[in-house]
Design a protein around this motif. Structure first.
Motif, mmCIF file in Angstrom:
data_model
loop_
_atom_site.group_PDB
_atom_site.id
_atom_site.type_symbol
_atom_site.label_atom_id
_atom_site.label_comp_id
_atom_site.label_asym_id
_atom_site.label_seq_id
_atom_site.Cartn_x
_atom_site.Cartn_y
_atom_site.Cartn_z
ATOM 1 N N ILE A 247 -2.330 3.607 -7.147
ATOM 2 C CA ILE A 247 -2.908 2.851 -8.259
ATOM 3 C C ILE A 247 -4.200 2.228 -7.767
ATOM 4 C CG2 ILE A 247 -2.574 0.946 -9.876
ATOM 5 C CD1 ILE A 247 0.464 1.438 -9.628
ATOM 6 N N LEU B 293 -4.755 6.731 -9.910
ATOM 7 C CA LEU B 293 -4.426 6.292 -11.258
ATOM 8 C C LEU B 293 -5.211 5.023 -11.546
ATOM 9 C CD1 LEU B 293 -2.332 7.372 -13.312
ATOM 10 C CD2 LEU B 293 -0.699 5.773 -12.338
ATOM 11 N N ILE C 233 -5.339 2.287 -14.316
ATOM 12 C CA ILE C 233 -4.513 1.865 -15.456
ATOM 13 C C ILE C 233 -5.257 0.981 -16.449
ATOM 14 C CG2 ILE C 233 -2.381 2.049 -14.128
ATOM 15 C CD1 ILE C 233 -2.580 -1.158 -14.111
ATOM 16 N N SER D 7 -8.715 8.140 -13.922
ATOM 17 C CA SER D 7 -7.643 8.663 -13.085
ATOM 18 C C SER D 7 -7.979 10.070 -12.634
ATOM 19 C CB SER D 7 -6.326 8.671 -13.865
ATOM 20 O OG SER D 7 -5.945 7.352 -14.189
ATOM 21 N N LEU E 298 4.742 6.736 -6.350
ATOM 22 C CA LEU E 298 3.748 5.826 -6.904
ATOM 23 C C LEU E 298 3.525 4.687 -5.912
ATOM 24 C CD1 LEU E 298 1.987 5.082 -9.372
ATOM 25 C CD2 LEU E 298 3.990 3.881 -10.294
ATOM 26 N N ASP F 11 1.390 1.168 -4.714
ATOM 27 C CA ASP F 11 0.516 0.039 -5.036
ATOM 28 C C ASP F 11 0.455 -0.889 -3.831
ATOM 29 O OD1 ASP F 11 -1.286 -1.360 -6.558
ATOM 30 O OD2 ASP F 11 0.194 -2.220 -7.921
ATOM 31 N N ALA G 274 1.212 1.786 -15.193
ATOM 32 C CA ALA G 274 1.059 3.034 -14.437
ATOM 33 C C ALA G 274 2.053 4.087 -14.913
ATOM 34 C CB ALA G 274 1.243 2.757 -12.942
#
Length: 164
Positions: free
Chosen positions: A34, A58, A60, A79, A92, A94, A106
């Motif tokens: 992210i 990504l 968001i 993204s 995923l 972060d 996300a």
């Protein structure tokens, strides 16, 4: 407060990710960071895992639930994901999990690219303060911060943690 050693926790987290991939027998997992700090952490994990695959990113910004209140962040970069993530195992990543709202946003965006086989959440730091029932599957360290205190990751090279 002493912040954790970022090199140490990224190494440990990479080992945990490797173990998770093996335990769950994840075929062809896709590492998705992210933007911005999560991308830096995902790239560090990718390097440590000696993966030849690119890290997907990504952004968001358009999926945030405070978008109408705060407007668009001036540094939206978009993204960079494969055209479809249908039936892929997504890891995923972060940098810091706090309220859970970033992760919710996300996941909403990910589903616009397809229906993944699974999503595993990996975070460098957990500082609590949840507003949504979202927890990381793997976490490098947990911090108990004072009210109003935040932790910030700067990078990408070197990765540095500071209190704000």
């Amino acid at each position: 407060m002493n912040l954790p050693d970022i090199e140490h926790i990224t190494q440990e987290l990479a080992g945990q990710v490797t173990e998770l991939i093996e335990q769950r027998q994840l075929d062809n997992p896709l590492l998705v960071g992210i933007r911005t700090g999560g991308v830096w952490v995902a790239e560090r994990l990718n390097d440590t895992l000696n993966s030849q695959d690119e890290v997907a990113t990504l952004d968001i910004s358009f999926y945030r639930d405070d978008f109408t209140r705060h407007g668009l962040h001036p540094k939206v970069q978009g993204s960079e994901l494969p055209e479809s993530i249908e039936d892929r195992h997504i890891i995923l990543v972060d940098d810091v999990i706090m309220s859970g709202r970033t992760i919710r946003a996300a996941m909403n965006e990910l589903f616009d690219y397809g229906r993944p086989a699974s999503i595993t959440l990996v975070c460098l730091l957990d500082i609590g303060r949840r507003e949504l029932p979202i927890q990381p599957d793997l976490c490098g360290a947990t911090l108990a911060l004072n009210d109003g205190q935040l932790v910030k990751l700067t990078g990408p090279r070197p990765l540095v943690l500071t209190l704000a």
